[in-house]
Design a protein around this motif. Structure first.
Motif, PDB file in Angstrom:
ATOM      1  N   ILE A  94     -37.892   1.575 -16.552  1.00 20.72           N
ATOM      2  CA  ILE A  94     -37.363   1.369 -17.900  1.00 20.72           C
ATOM      3  C   ILE A  94     -38.439   1.393 -18.974  1.00 20.72           C
ATOM      4  O   ILE A  94     -38.130   1.431 -20.165  1.00 20.72           O
ATOM      5  CB  ILE A  94     -36.579   0.044 -17.991  1.00 20.72           C
ATOM      6  N   GLY A  95     -39.722   1.348 -18.571  1.00 25.01           N
ATOM      7  CA  GLY A  95     -40.803   1.304 -19.549  1.00 25.01           C
ATOM      8  C   GLY A  95     -41.194   2.677 -20.050  1.00 25.01           C
ATOM      9  O   GLY A  95     -40.574   3.697 -19.719  1.00 25.01           O
TER      10      GLY A  95
ATOM     11  N   TYR B  30     -44.116  -1.912 -20.446  1.00 24.21           N
ATOM     12  CA  TYR B  30     -42.929  -2.404 -21.144  1.00 24.21           C
ATOM     13  C   TYR B  30     -43.078  -2.172 -22.648  1.00 24.21           C
ATOM     14  O   TYR B  30     -44.162  -2.329 -23.209  1.00 24.21           O
ATOM     15  CB  TYR B  30     -42.733  -3.902 -20.891  1.00 24.21           C
ATOM     16  N   THR B  31     -41.987  -1.831 -23.302  1.00 20.54           N
ATOM     17  CA  THR B  31     -41.981  -1.793 -24.762  1.00 20.54           C
ATOM     18  C   THR B  31     -41.925  -3.230 -25.279  1.00 20.54           C
ATOM     19  O   THR B  31     -41.551  -4.140 -24.531  1.00 20.54           O
ATOM     20  CB  THR B  31     -40.759  -1.017 -25.273  1.00 20.54           C
ATOM     21  N   PRO B  32     -42.295  -3.477 -26.533  1.00 21.78           N
ATOM     22  CA  PRO B  32     -42.214  -4.849 -27.061  1.00 21.78           C
ATOM     23  C   PRO B  32     -40.827  -5.471 -26.921  1.00 21.78           C
ATOM     24  O   PRO B  32     -40.711  -6.661 -26.603  1.00 21.78           O
ATOM     25  CB  PRO B  32     -42.608  -4.678 -28.530  1.00 21.78           C
ATOM     26  N   ALA B  33     -39.777  -4.688 -27.135  1.00 21.14           N
ATOM     27  CA  ALA B  33     -38.420  -5.223 -27.011  1.00 21.14           C
ATOM     28  C   ALA B  33     -38.096  -5.617 -25.575  1.00 21.14           C
ATOM     29  O   ALA B  33     -37.285  -6.511 -25.336  1.00 21.14           O
ATOM     30  CB  ALA B  33     -37.410  -4.187 -27.505  1.00 21.14           C
ATOM     31  N   GLN B  34     -38.752  -4.972 -24.607  1.00 26.39           N
ATOM     32  CA  GLN B  34     -38.550  -5.327 -23.201  1.00 26.39           C
ATOM     33  C   GLN B  34     -39.480  -6.459 -22.773  1.00 26.39           C
ATOM     34  O   GLN B  34     -39.098  -7.320 -21.980  1.00 26.39           O
ATOM     35  CB  GLN B  34     -38.796  -4.102 -22.321  1.00 26.39           C
TER      36      GLN B  34
ATOM     37  N   LEU C 270     -48.618  -9.960 -20.969  1.00 24.09           N
ATOM     38  CA  LEU C 270     -47.627  -9.409 -21.897  1.00 24.09           C
ATOM     39  C   LEU C 270     -47.797 -10.012 -23.289  1.00 24.09           C
ATOM     40  O   LEU C 270     -47.664  -9.305 -24.297  1.00 24.09           O
ATOM     41  CB  LEU C 270     -46.210  -9.667 -21.375  1.00 24.09           C
ATOM     42  N   VAL C 271     -48.093 -11.309 -23.354  1.00 25.51           N
ATOM     43  CA  VAL C 271     -48.338 -11.947 -24.653  1.00 25.51           C
ATOM     44  C   VAL C 271     -49.570 -11.336 -25.314  1.00 25.51           C
ATOM     45  O   VAL C 271     -49.570 -11.034 -26.519  1.00 25.51           O
ATOM     46  CB  VAL C 271     -48.508 -13.470 -24.484  1.00 25.51           C
TER      47      VAL C 271
ATOM     48  N   GLY D 117     -51.584  -5.650 -29.658  1.00 30.61           N
ATOM     49  CA  GLY D 117     -51.120  -4.277 -29.740  1.00 30.61           C
ATOM     50  C   GLY D 117     -51.617  -3.391 -28.615  1.00 30.61           C
ATOM     51  O   GLY D 117     -51.474  -2.161 -28.679  1.00 30.61           O
ATOM     52  N   GLN D 118     -52.205  -3.988 -27.582  1.00 24.54           N
ATOM     53  CA  GLN D 118     -52.698  -3.209 -26.459  1.00 24.54           C
ATOM     54  C   GLN D 118     -51.544  -2.738 -25.573  1.00 24.54           C
ATOM     55  O   GLN D 118     -50.516  -3.401 -25.465  1.00 24.54           O
ATOM     56  CB  GLN D 118     -53.661  -4.032 -25.597  1.00 24.54           C
ATOM     57  N   THR D 119     -51.764  -1.626 -24.925  1.00 21.76           N
ATOM     58  CA  THR D 119     -50.822  -1.145 -23.920  1.00 21.76           C
ATOM     59  C   THR D 119     -51.181  -1.770 -22.580  1.00 21.76           C
ATOM     60  O   THR D 119     -52.326  -1.658 -22.125  1.00 21.76           O
ATOM     61  CB  THR D 119     -50.870   0.386 -23.801  1.00 21.76           C
TER      62      THR D 119
END
Length: 380
Positions: free
Chosen positions: A167-168, A173-177, A321-322, A328-330
């Motif tokens: 799903i990414g 993961y996207t921010p919304a995920q 993730l935080v 703004g890192q991937t």
């Protein structure tokens, strides 16, 4: 006086020497960074790496001793949880420090946690079961507690390594995920700790211990009463454990550059460095796990191994993730198909192994075989 004498007995000359040795080695490595910046001769590089590993092994012995004393004093799962959390928390902090430092490290969390997962799930568990199975002709675990560990591991491994690939975007993961994923992970891990140290603590004790409790006239003493009576000793042992663990982890990460250089000279794959560092970081836990199997403490084996993995995944995933959201890192988490296959095999093997009435050396041999396959995949 009893508490004073017991605390003074903890800080023995041997314990103090090991603590000073670990921190002195770290400081020496820190001050020697300018000298180590250039290429070292292969012989000198080998000597430095051997010295670091020797110091880590010596310090690991002290960590194991304190962890075993805590486990005896507090009982499971509280005693093993002390060792597990101290190592995992420091590992998470160091991963975070690398992510927040200079440079771009999108896969540092994935590579570190993957190496730790396969190491513990196959090598550590396999070695412990072979040792315990040969000595005791089979071990009995508390299958309710093991089932709880493995249930969480199935979910956490999937959400860390597999779901981002589906799903990414580009394995991240996207921010919304990421926001709901990290929140759900924190809630799940927090609920696990709440139940493990509360109403379900009996599910993480030895089977033989629970049998004795049912036949004994007096119930097991509450953890609060034990802490109140032996507070000074417990605090002192936790302090020694943490102060000794920190230089082990710091040394292992500081030697990463030296190890990468050494492996590159021999043409070894880069991923091998992460595996070796994970082995060193979790060395105290590995030694404690194998010794528990040698003593026939089957549930303590799974408390240490599976408990470490649950804590590693449950703490690392939300933190990285935080950091990714704030900076703004991937954060690339998705694993390669071969590693996903091996993770699936390792989890399925764990489910079949610990669902048996008795866990034997043959189960351990199967786990070791999977670790060999993981090693072959690294070199492939």
């Amino acid at each position: 006086m009893r508490h004073t004498s017991s605390v003074s007995a903890i800080f023995t000359p041997a314990v103090i020497v090991r603590i000073l040795l670990g921190w002195a080695a770290f400081l020496a490595l820190l001050f020697a960074h300018p000298l180590l910046a250039g290429p070292l001769p292969t012989a000198a590089l080998s000597i430095v790496l051997a010295a670091i590993v020797a110091v880590i092994i010596v310090c690991a012995g002290s960590v194991v001793t304190q962890a075993e004393h805590l486990a005896r004093r507090l009982g499971d799962p509280y005693g093993t949880l002390m060792l597990t959390l101290s190592i995992v928390l420091i590992e998470v902090i160091l991963i975070s420090a690398v992510m927040l430092g200079p440079g771009d490290h999108p896969t540092i969390a994935r590579d570190s946690v993957m190496a730790a997962t396969m190491l513990i799930l196959t090598l550590v568990v396999g070695a412990a079961l072979v040792v315990g199975g040969l000595r005791h002709s089979g071990l009995r675990v508390n299958r309710i507690g093991v089932s709880a560990y493995l249930s969480l591991l199935v979910v956490l491994v999937a959400v860390t390594f597999a779901v981002p690939a589906v799903i990414g975007v580009d394995g991240a993961y996207t921010p919304a995920q990421a926001i709901p994923i990290l929140m759900l992970t924190v809630v799940l891990y927090g609920f696990f700790l709440f139940r493990q140290t509360g109403a379900q603590s009996g599910d993480f004790r030895e089977v033989s211990t629970r049998a004795r409790e049912r036949s004994a006239p007096a119930p097991r003493r509450p953890i609060g009463a034990v802490l109140q009576e032996h507070r000074a000793e417990v605090i002192a042992r936790v302090l020694v454990l943490v102060v000794t663990v920190v230089p082990i982890v710091l040394l292992s990460h500081d030697m990463a550059a030296l190890l990468d250089e050494g492996l590159s000279r021999f043409g070894a794959p880069v991923a091998l460095s992460g595996i070796i560092i994970a082995m060193i970081v979790f060395l105290p836990e590995a030694i404690t796990t194998v010794r528990a199997a040698w003593m026939g403490e089957a549930q303590r084996v799974t408390n240490l191994a599976h408990g470490a993995l649950v804590s590693c995944l449950g703490l690392t995933l939300p933190v990285v993730l935080v950091i990714g959201l704030v900076t703004g890192q991937t954060v690339v988490l998705a694993e390669s198909p071969v590693n996903l296959l091996l993770l699936g095999v390792g989890l399925l093997l764990s489910l079949t192994t610990f669902s048996a009435q008795r866990v034997t050396a043959l189960h351990g041999a199967a786990h070791l075989f999977v670790f060999v396959l993981y090693g072959l995949s690294v070199f492939a």
